[in-house]
Design a protein around this motif. Structure first.
Motif, PDB file in Angstrom:
ATOM      1  N   MET A  39      26.246  42.288 -18.011  1.00 14.15           N
ATOM      2  CA  MET A  39      25.134  41.464 -17.538  1.00 14.15           C
ATOM      3  C   MET A  39      23.866  42.302 -17.424  1.00 14.15           C
ATOM      4  SD  MET A  39      25.716  39.119 -14.232  1.00 14.15           S
ATOM      5  CE  MET A  39      24.760  39.965 -13.021  1.00 14.15           C
ATOM      6  N   GLY A  40      24.056  43.533 -16.947  1.00 14.88           N
ATOM      7  CA  GLY A  40      22.911  44.423 -16.759  1.00 14.88           C
ATOM      8  C   GLY A  40      22.278  44.841 -18.069  1.00 14.88           C
ATOM      9  N   ILE A  79      25.538  36.977  -7.677  1.00 17.97           N
ATOM     10  CA  ILE A  79      25.424  38.264  -8.344  1.00 17.97           C
ATOM     11  C   ILE A  79      24.405  38.074  -9.470  1.00 17.97           C
ATOM     12  CG2 ILE A  79      26.665  40.071  -9.610  1.00 17.97           C
ATOM     13  CD1 ILE A  79      27.766  39.640  -6.775  1.00 17.97           C
ATOM     14  N   GLY A  80      23.324  38.857  -9.457  1.00 18.93           N
ATOM     15  CA  GLY A  80      22.262  38.691 -10.469  1.00 18.93           C
ATOM     16  C   GLY A  80      21.564  37.364 -10.228  1.00 18.93           C
ATOM     17  N   GLY A  81      21.081  36.774 -11.325  1.00 11.71           N
ATOM     18  CA  GLY A  81      20.508  35.425 -11.232  1.00 11.71           C
ATOM     19  C   GLY A  81      19.134  35.365 -10.576  1.00 11.71           C
ATOM     20  N   ILE A 136      15.070  33.033 -15.660  1.00 13.54           N
ATOM     21  CA  ILE A 136      16.056  33.350 -14.621  1.00 13.54           C
ATOM     22  C   ILE A 136      17.003  34.372 -15.244  1.00 13.54           C
ATOM     23  CG2 ILE A 136      17.946  32.473 -13.205  1.00 13.54           C
ATOM     24  CD1 ILE A 136      16.600  29.775 -13.117  1.00 13.54           C
ATOM     25  N   ALA A 137      17.233  35.473 -14.519  1.00 15.53           N
ATOM     26  CA  ALA A 137      18.146  36.495 -15.043  1.00 15.53           C
ATOM     27  C   ALA A 137      19.567  35.932 -15.038  1.00 15.53           C
ATOM     28  CB  ALA A 137      18.065  37.733 -14.163  1.00 15.53           C
ATOM     29  N   LEU A 157      27.922  33.072  -9.463  1.00 16.95           N
ATOM     30  CA  LEU A 157      28.251  32.886  -8.046  1.00 16.95           C
ATOM     31  C   LEU A 157      29.719  33.227  -7.885  1.00 16.95           C
ATOM     32  CD1 LEU A 157      26.474  29.438  -7.699  1.00 16.95           C
ATOM     33  CD2 LEU A 157      25.919  31.416  -6.276  1.00 16.95           C
ATOM     34  N   ARG A 158      30.032  34.205  -7.012  1.00 14.02           N
ATOM     35  CA  ARG A 158      31.446  34.568  -6.838  1.00 14.02           C
ATOM     36  C   ARG A 158      31.983  33.969  -5.531  1.00 14.02           C
ATOM     37  NH1 ARG A 158      32.889  39.368  -4.215  1.00 14.02           N
ATOM     38  NH2 ARG A 158      34.493  39.751  -5.777  1.00 14.02           N
TER      39      ARG A 158
END
Ligand code: NAI
Length: 777
Positions: A320-321, A362-364, A372-373, A377-378
């Motif tokens: 993702m990064g 996480i992120g987003g 939007i990055a 959602l965890r």
């Protein structure tokens, strides 16, 4: 400027923007009218279409009025006859020419799509536009072969197509190519956010010499779409939100117009403990971060085996990064712009609701403008609103599971059923999940693969009908079955007072047949029919019958075609033995038709197969007909025995359990049939027979969530009520035409195909890199 050694230090990407010069020249200050009857209309009331990346106005577009729509439909109607009458080969050449022109202008169309939609150029260039061309090539073949491959079929006439903004040209191709191949004319309304490639396609139609009026493009917003739904068209083909799909189904209820709906989804992406995790992470990129998550079939519900969840998340976060969010025209951008600020706000609002309900984001992170990055959602439980709501942005949800059964349960815990992606290195595990997950498309160790030969479409509230391949073509054709006179609605049955009270006054055989047992109606009421008294069923009886059917349906389906065939042969033999009793209740001819029909469908039970389709090399693609589960069948009011058997048998032969509403005015033969079924090994609950006020029973069945499909034989009024009631969970309704049941051709394929829904299972094999995703074109 950086020196080579400096660049080597940090290995950053340099800018690599696609040239938009030609597209900007084409657009420069343009105000577009509609494309009707092969010519452009003068621009009317205008609205802007903007580049979501810069916010810049790209062009001005006409807001289509009801008159514009009517003019387009009229032009299409005028062209339809000539187009349908062209030999298949001539239509094929036109489709081929459209494909060639798209291919010739691939670069131009890709850039135009990117400017209007905000998706990265890599996606438009490598997936959307080549696939659009592929659709026209593939369907040129179907145009050529229509009469051979679809004997006895005819085009519908004029098709109204309404499409969304996420794959503008591709969705256009998905609808226009099969519609034209089948011999229909089209009026298409593109989405208000992304009308430009449809307008460029109009130019292509003119350039390629398509006869005027065969394709018409009318632009505008939802009001224009609604005008098209209300216009004199023979079919609406819609892709978009479930809410609008439901509205369209309500509007079309009772009109007899054809409808296909490709709606939303919240597709599961199941990662089993033995999955290739690197490949699965790449699959997430293809599935949910691809096109900023603005994909109806995005695998936006990550379901991950608890034992590998930590490792999977570590890999996922690392990947993702590394994704590049940036200018859509840059060739190294992975994630482009959200289509519109309204959509961005909606995504952020849904994410907040997810976090408020206990999930961790996480992120987003939202960026400047329409960005939007990517993120997820965890810790999302099924109770969290984010689990079931379509976010339609680059944000997945992540939920863990312990066993395969739990994975299937979570996967099916949704009102949708569009697609699923399953990841396991074990063929047995992956195919087992593919079979058990209720979705129209399942990708094994892959995600978001599409092809013109592979039917695409949903189950449950993701819609009905298919686009692509043989099944897709069928949805743009009508089968010409021979019809009888108009059907009329019988008057409501008249209750015989006190008839239900004493056993002596009830004809011995006249009971409802529910769950394999003869039952009195819940109300205890009876009504008079020739030969005795029939039980008057009500809503409670409908509920009991559906419950019995739902209990039996999975077992009946799991028996397989061969075992079902044996049960049906046994039933046919028993009916043949009792032929004279059945004939006494109806007529000799009708009893013979009914018996012959049961043999016919016994023969079909293990032969109405799926097919393997050719998409691209290295992909095994299986198109599998699956039963719906519980079907409601409203039988004809005349020819009670032959009518019921003609409709119920194809449904059960394909593995459905049925709740049948028998002929209201003359049902006595069916109680004999129920007794025969009882002694024929047919599992209790596979066929349930109700008698009473057919229109009320039809509405109760149509409104029942457990009933997955409805066949309705009856007049327009009743059909309208039943179709309206069916909009609740968007079950498909087949208005069964008024047929002559004694005709030998009133059986077979046209019935069988409506008794199944198609699942397309993709299994990439061989040397392709795992998770090669949609970008392989
Ligand atoms: P939408 O369903 O509102 O629009 C799709 C198309 O239908 C557009 O051309 C629109 O102008 C037209 N339309 C709108 N109202 C209509 C009406 N009453 N009668 C006839 N046509 C009508 O979808 P929208 O606003 O573009 O997106 C909203 C949501 O829909 C998204 O957030 C997503 O959940 C879903 N969606 C699903 C897609 C899919 O591929 N299944 C694609 C795009 C959106």
């Amino acid at each position: 400027m950086s020196s080579v050694s400096e660049i080597m230090e940090h290995l950053d990407y340099g800018p690599s923007s696609e040239d938009a010069g030609a597209v900007r020249d084409w657009l420069s200050g343009r105000a577009f009218g509609h494309f009707i009857g092969g010519a452009w209309t003068a621009p009317g009331a205008l609205f802007d279409t903007r580049d979501p990346f810069t916010g810049q106005v790209l062009a001005q577009i006409t807001q289509g009025t009801a008159d514009d729509v009517a003019a387009a439909v009229k032009a299409a109607r005028k062209a339809a006859k000539g187009w349908a009458a062209l030999p298949g080969h001539a239509r094929a050449r036109h489709l081929y020419a459209l494909a060639r022109h798209i291919q010739k202008r691939e670069r131009f169309l890709s850039v135009l799509e990117v400017l209007d939609n905000g998706k990265p150029i890599r996606e438009a260039r490598d997936i959307d536009i080549p696939l659009a061309a592929r659709h026209f090539y593939h369907h040129a073949g179907w145009a050529e072969l229509r009469d051979t491959a679809f004997p006895g079929h005819a085009p519908l006439g004029v098709v109204g197509a309404i499409i969304p903004w996420n794959f503008p040209l591709l969705m256009l191709a998905w609808k226009i190519a099969p519609a034209l191949a089948a011999g229909n004319a089209v009026v298409l309304k593109p989405a208000e956010y992304t009308p430009l490639t449809a307008l460029a396609f109009a130019e292509i139609c003119a350039e390629a010499g398509l006869p005027p009026g065969v394709v018409n493009i009318v632009t505008g917003d939802g009001a224009t779409g609604a005008a098209l739904v209300g216009a004199d068209v023979d079919k609406i083909a819609f892709t978009g939100s479930t809410e609008v799909g439901r509205q369209i189904a309500e509007t079309l209820a009772g009109t007899g117009r054809a409808l296909t709906l490709e709606l939303g989804g919240k597709s599961p992406f199941v990662v089993m403990p033995d999955a290739d995790l690197d490949a699965a992470v790449e699959g997430v990129v293809d599935s949910i971060w691809f096109n900023q998550g603005q994909v109806c079939c995005a695998g936006s519900r990550l379901l991950v085996a608890e034992s590998i969840a930590e490792r999977f998340e570590t890999l996922l976060r690392a990947r993702m990064g590394r994704l590049r969010v940036g200018p859509p025209l840059d060739k190294s951008t992975d994630i482009g712009a959200i289509v519109d600020p309204v959509q961005k706000d909606r995504i952020l609002m849904l994410c907040r609701a997810g976090v408020d309900a206990g999930a961790e984001m996480i992120g987003g992170a939202p960026g400047e403008g329409c960005f939007i990055a990517p993120g997820y959602l965890r810790g999302v439980t099924p109770a969290n609103p984010a689990f079931g709501t379509e976010i339609f942005g680059p944000i997945a949800t992540l939920t863990t599971f312990r066993t395969a059964d739990e994975a299937v349960e979570l996967a099916n815990n949704t009102r949708y059923g569009l697609a699923a992606s399953v990841w396991s290195e074990s063929a047995a595990v992956a195919t087992d999940l593919a079979a058990r997950i209720r979705a129209g498309v399942v990708w094994i160790n892959a995600a978001n693969l599409f092809d013109a030969a592979a039917p695409f479409g949903g189950m449950r509230e993701s819609g009905f009908g298919r686009e692509g391949g043989f099944a897709g073509m069928q949805d743009y054709l009508t089968v010409s079955l021979r019809k009888t006179e108009k059907i009329s609605t019988p008057a409501a049955p008249v209750v015989v007072p006190g008839a239900g009270q004493g056993a002596a006054s009830i004809d011995r055989t006249a009971k409802l047949y529910i769950g394999g047992a003869q039952k009195r109606p819940d109300s205890g009421q009876m009504y008079a029919v020739p030969g005795g008294l029939a039980p008057l069923a009500g809503r409670k009886d409908v509920r009991n019958a559906v419950e019995a059917a739902a209990k039996t349906a999975p077992k009946w389906a799991a028996m397989g075609g061969h075992a079902r065939a044996q049960v049906l042969y046994f039933l046919a033999e028993n009916m043949a033995q009792r032929r004279d009793a059945l004939a006494a209740r109806t007529s000799g001819a009708e009893a013979d038709v009914a018996i012959a029909r049961v043999f016919h469908y016994a023969a079909w039970a293990d032969k109405y197969d799926g097919r393997n389709v050719q998409t691209r090399p290295g992909h095994l693609v299986n198109v599998i007909p699956e039963p719906f589960g519980v079907m409601g069948v409203i039988c004809p009011n005349t020819a009670p025995l032959a009518g019921l058997v003609s409709l119920v048998l194809p449904a059960i032969a394909m593995g459905n359990a049925v709740v049948a509403v028998a002929a209201q005015d003359d049902p006595m033969a069916l109680f004999d049939l129920a007794q025969i079924m009882d002694t024929s090994d047919l599992p209790g609950g596979a066929v349930n027979i109700l008698t009473g006020p057919r229109e009320d029973l039809a509405v109760a069945l149509a409104a029942h969530d457990e009933v997955a499909a409805l066949w309705y034989h009856g007049a327009a009024d009743g059909l309208r009520s039943a179709e309206r009631a069916a909009c609740g969970n968007l079950k498909p309704v087949w208005p069964v035409p008024a047929l002559r049941w004694s005709d030998p051709d009133t059986q077979g394929e046209p019935f069988l195909r409506r008794a199944v829904q198609i699942k397309t299972v993709w299994l990439p094999y061989g040397t392709l890199p795992a998770g090669a995703g949609g970008a392989a074109y």
